[in-house]
Design a protein around this motif. Structure first.
Motif, PDB file in Angstrom:
ATOM      1  N   VAL A   1       0.852  -1.200   0.000  1.00 39.34           N
ATOM      2  CA  VAL A   1       0.000   0.000   0.000  1.00 39.34           C
ATOM      3  C   VAL A   1       0.888   1.251   0.000  1.00 39.34           C
ATOM      4  CG1 VAL A   1      -1.638   1.332   1.415  1.00 39.34           C
ATOM      5  CG2 VAL A   1      -1.926  -1.140   1.166  1.00 39.34           C
ATOM      6  N   ASN A   2       1.888   1.243   0.890  1.00 41.54           N
ATOM      7  CA  ASN A   2       2.803   2.377   0.995  1.00 41.54           C
ATOM      8  C   ASN A   2       3.491   2.623  -0.353  1.00 41.54           C
ATOM      9  OD1 ASN A   2       5.575   3.524   1.464  1.00 41.54           O
ATOM     10  ND2 ASN A   2       4.759   3.783   3.534  1.00 41.54           N
TER      11      ASN A   2
ATOM     12  N   GLY B   1      -0.926  13.506  10.545  1.00 42.51           N
ATOM     13  CA  GLY B   1      -1.469  12.163  10.770  1.00 42.51           C
ATOM     14  C   GLY B   1      -2.532  11.915   9.715  1.00 42.51           C
ATOM     15  N   ILE B   2      -2.304  10.920   8.854  1.00 39.21           N
ATOM     16  CA  ILE B   2      -3.212  10.755   7.703  1.00 39.21           C
ATOM     17  C   ILE B   2      -4.032   9.461   7.754  1.00 39.21           C
ATOM     18  CG2 ILE B   2      -1.938  12.271   6.143  1.00 39.21           C
ATOM     19  CD1 ILE B   2      -0.772   9.686   4.835  1.00 39.21           C
ATOM     20  N   GLY B   3      -3.948   8.717   8.871  1.00 38.56           N
ATOM     21  CA  GLY B   3      -4.806   7.532   9.034  1.00 38.56           C
ATOM     22  C   GLY B   3      -4.730   6.571   7.866  1.00 38.56           C
ATOM     23  N   GLY B   4      -5.880   6.283   7.279  1.00 35.36           N
ATOM     24  CA  GLY B   4      -5.944   5.304   6.199  1.00 35.36           C
ATOM     25  C   GLY B   4      -5.834   5.891   4.793  1.00 35.36           C
ATOM     26  N   THR B   5      -5.307   7.133   4.681  1.00 33.41           N
ATOM     27  CA  THR B   5      -5.247   7.797   3.370  1.00 33.41           C
ATOM     28  C   THR B   5      -4.457   7.008   2.323  1.00 33.41           C
ATOM     29  OG1 THR B   5      -5.513   9.952   4.378  1.00 33.41           O
ATOM     30  CG2 THR B   5      -4.475   9.930   2.224  1.00 33.41           C
ATOM     31  N   LEU B   6      -3.376   6.339   2.741  1.00 29.18           N
ATOM     32  CA  LEU B   6      -2.565   5.621   1.753  1.00 29.18           C
ATOM     33  C   LEU B   6      -3.362   4.479   1.135  1.00 29.18           C
ATOM     34  CD1 LEU B   6       0.963   5.508   3.473  1.00 29.18           C
ATOM     35  CD2 LEU B   6       0.010   7.246   1.943  1.00 29.18           C
ATOM     36  N   ASP B   7      -4.265   3.878   1.932  1.00 29.23           N
ATOM     37  CA  ASP B   7      -5.113   2.807   1.393  1.00 29.23           C
ATOM     38  C   ASP B   7      -6.021   3.353   0.291  1.00 29.23           C
ATOM     39  OD1 ASP B   7      -4.758   0.328   3.340  1.00 29.23           O
ATOM     40  OD2 ASP B   7      -4.699   2.142   4.536  1.00 29.23           O
TER      41      ASP B   7
END
Ligand code: UDP
Length: 242
Positions: free
Chosen positions: A114-115, A187-193
Motif C-alpha cells: 500500500v505504501n 497524521g493521515i490515518g488510512g489515506t494511503l489505502d
C-alpha cells in the motif's frame, strides 16, 4: 485561527486554503516541528482516555475539521461557519504544495504494498514532488532508531504518518524530539489505502450530503463499533447546548 472546544476535544476554524497557507508558513518559519491531526467525533471518546494522547492532541498546531460531525457541532455550539477539510484531501494538496515549492516528503505507514503504490501514485500525480523516503507501518520498535536516522538524513521537511489513530499521534509524541529536520507532520490515518486504490472514498454525492461516514459504514461494516459513538456524540452535543 480560532479553536473551538467541542465536548472533550477541539477543532480549528480553518479552510483548505488557510490550512495550506499554515503548512507553508510552518515550513518557512523554521520554528520546530508542527503537528496536524484530524478532529472527528470518535476522538472525543478516545483522546481524553490517555494523557499522552490528550496532550499531543491539545497541543497540536492544526486540528482540521475532518468529519461532518465536527462541522455540525461547531456550527450548533458556537455558530461557527466552518466547512469540512478532509485529511486525505489536505494530504494531497500538501503534496502539490511540496511539488511547487520543492519541499521533500517522507511517507511512513500502512502495509508495504500500500505504501509503495501510494508513493507511486503521488509521484505520478505530482511528477516534480520529491519523495525522499518511505517506510511501511509494520516496523518493530527495535528498528525505530534506524527509521529516525533515515528520516533525518532524508532532509524531508514533511512527514506523513499513516499508522491509524491513535497509533500515529502516540508515535509522534514519542519521537518528535528526535526528528531534526521535519517541520510538518500530518497524521493521515488510512489515506494511503485510498491512494493505493485499496479503499474507495465515498462518491461525491455522499460527501456533498455529509454522508461519507455512512458510505464507509456500508462498505466496511467492521467500523460499526467505532461509528456507534456517532449518535452518542450527537446526543452529548445537544445536552451541552441546552
Ligand atoms: N497501520 C500501520 N501499522 C500498524 C497498524 C495499522 O501502518 O501497526 C495502518 C494500516 O495499514 C492502515 C492505517 O494504519 O493503512 C489505519 O487506517 P484506519 O482507516 O484504521 O485509520 P483512521 O483513518 O481511521 O485513523
Amino acid at each position: 485561527m480560532k479553536r473551538y472546544p467541542i465536548l472533550n476535544i477541539w477543532v480549528d476554524d480553518c479552510t483548505m486554503e488557510t490550512a495550506l497557507r499554515q503548512v507553508d508558513s510552518f515550513i518557512k518559519s523554521n520554528t520546530g516541528l508542527k503537528t496536524i491531526f484530524a478532529s472527528n467525533p470518535e476522538k472525543n471518546y478516545s483522546v481524553p482516555e490517555n494523557k499522552i494522547l490528550y496532550d499531543s492532541f491539545k497541543n497540536a498546531d492544526l486540528l482540521i475539521p475532518d468529519g461532518i460531525g465536527m462541522v455540525l457541532a461547531a456550527n450548533f455550539l458556537h455558530g461557527a461557519q466552518i466547512k469540512r477539510v478532509p485529511g486525505c484531501e489536505l494530504m494531497q494538496n500538501i503534496c502539490k504544495l511540496a511539488a511547487d515549492k520543492g519541499y521533500k516528503i517522507f511517507i511512513y505507514g500502512a502495509k508495504e504494498e500500500v505504501n509503495k503504490s501510494a508513493a507511486e501514485e503521488i509521484q505520478r500525480t505530482y511528477p516534480s514532488v520529491k519523495i525522499s523516503g518511505r517506510q511501511n507501518g509494520y516496523l518493530s520498535e527495535e528498528k525505530m532508531d534506524g527509521l529516525i536516522k533515515r528520516i533525518n538524513e532524508s532532509e524531508a521537511q514533511i512527514l506523513f504518518l499513516a499508522l491509524g489513530s491513535p497509533r500515529q499521534e502516540m508515535w509522534i509524541s514519542k519521537y518528535r524530539h528526535q526528528l531534526t529536520n521535519i517541520k510538518v507532520c500530518q497524521g493521515i490515518g488510512g489515506t494511503l489505502d485510498v491512494l493505493a486504490g485499496n479503499v474507495k472514498r465515498a462518491p461525491e454525492i455522499y460527501c456533498n450530503m455529509g454522508l461519507e461516514w455512512f458510505y464507509r459504514l456500508i462498505s466496511e461494516p467492521k467500523r460499526i463499533k467505532r461509528q456507534a459513538k456517532l449518535p452518542l456524540f450527537a446526543i452529548q452535543v445537544l445536552i451541552q447546548k441546552f
